[in-house]
Design a protein around this motif. Sequence first.
Motif, mmCIF file in Angstrom:
data_model
loop_
_atom_site.group_PDB
_atom_site.id
_atom_site.type_symbol
_atom_site.label_atom_id
_atom_site.label_comp_id
_atom_site.label_asym_id
_atom_site.label_seq_id
_atom_site.Cartn_x
_atom_site.Cartn_y
_atom_site.Cartn_z
ATOM 1 N N ALA A 231 0.752 -1.302 0.033
ATOM 2 C CA ALA A 231 -0.048 0.059 -0.107
ATOM 3 C C ALA A 231 0.882 1.304 -0.078
ATOM 4 O O ALA A 231 0.789 2.008 1.092
ATOM 5 C CB ALA A 231 -1.049 0.035 1.270
ATOM 6 N N THR A 232 1.760 1.365 -0.922
ATOM 7 C CA THR A 232 2.651 2.477 -1.026
ATOM 8 C C THR A 232 1.710 3.796 -1.576
ATOM 9 O O THR A 232 1.100 3.668 -2.778
ATOM 10 C CB THR A 232 3.823 2.286 -1.841
ATOM 11 O OG1 THR A 232 4.334 1.198 -1.473
ATOM 12 C CG2 THR A 232 4.955 3.496 -1.981
ATOM 13 N N PHE A 233 2.017 4.900 -0.920
ATOM 14 C CA PHE A 233 1.481 6.271 -1.262
ATOM 15 C C PHE A 233 2.472 6.687 -2.287
ATOM 16 O O PHE A 233 3.581 7.151 -1.947
ATOM 17 C CB PHE A 233 1.186 7.059 -0.294
ATOM 18 C CG PHE A 233 0.368 8.310 -0.557
ATOM 19 C CD1 PHE A 233 -0.849 8.575 0.108
ATOM 20 C CD2 PHE A 233 0.830 9.387 -1.322
ATOM 21 C CE1 PHE A 233 -1.879 9.429 -0.343
ATOM 22 C CE2 PHE A 233 0.333 10.524 -1.504
ATOM 23 C CZ PHE A 233 -1.108 10.617 -1.122
ATOM 24 N N ALA A 234 2.194 6.923 -3.546
ATOM 25 C CA ALA A 234 3.030 7.378 -4.578
ATOM 26 C C ALA A 234 2.683 8.458 -5.212
ATOM 27 O O ALA A 234 1.454 8.646 -5.630
ATOM 28 C CB ALA A 234 3.454 6.267 -5.525
ATOM 29 N N VAL A 235 3.400 9.302 -5.803
ATOM 30 C CA VAL A 235 2.944 10.478 -6.604
ATOM 31 C C VAL A 235 3.543 10.755 -8.016
ATOM 32 O O VAL A 235 4.594 9.889 -8.222
ATOM 33 C CB VAL A 235 3.325 11.865 -5.852
ATOM 34 C CG1 VAL A 235 2.479 11.683 -4.681
ATOM 35 C CG2 VAL A 235 4.723 11.942 -5.678
#
Length: 289
Positions: A231-235
Amino acid sequence: MFLKKLSRIVFTVVVALVLVLPVSSASEEAKKIKVVLVPERNIFNQQNKYMIMRDYISSILPVNIEFNVLKDYEEVMEVLEIGEADAGVLGSFLMVHGMVNHDLIPLARPVWNSGESVYRSVIFTRVNSPVTKDIKTWEGRSFAFANRHTSAGFFYPLYLMRANGIKKDPWDFFSEMKQAGSHDAALWMVSNNLADIGAAKDTIFRETMRKNPELEDLIKVLYTGGKFPDATFAVISSMDPALRESLKQALLGMHNSPEGRKVLDKFGARKFIPSPREDYNAVLDVVAK
């Protein structure tokens, strides 16, 4: 008399300007950030899980976060590729794909209450099934996988087959390959006799089993393996670096405030930690093999 008339005119003009000119507000000034989510579990449960995160981040940063669960993994990557979303919460395979092909930048991932920030693949069947840990018994059976773009729900079972000497194409080895759409759906397909074997990420497998204790008498686990960042928060790379850093620090600092700890508790996590690119080497290894 003239002054009174002039005052009325000025008052009328001011009122008119107030009515027609746009009024600046905090919400309008806040940067809107669209974050897309993969449908790894039932879409309503997935949406609700992230709503508390939205409210918290928007309360400490001048941003309006919008979380949207999309219909499938492919759509998530597509909207990130073409710039229709600013960020995503991604599983390990999509994170690797996004880093390699589209310069997505991983910010942080949760450490769940279990103490883990990674997930594993669970391969399972029904309790009364003739399918066993001997992978040769899988041949000619139907296989339910979450999505073709998941490490736990697709790539790890195929990697396990290769590691055990199965050279056949999976579509020839299994009688049928069924894409369930989500990890919990793969579990339900096997429990309802719609597939003989299933694969899912262990966090959602355990969550579904815990919420539905009747499944304990229906499902047996064959294998658990792999180690994939969760569940990596990536931009996207075009996001303003200052905003990107603010988002990262907001996530990493949640456990340092009472309000942040309350949100983490509801979210099911202890804290967020950095998620550097080298943490995904295991994913690349499994996909390559």
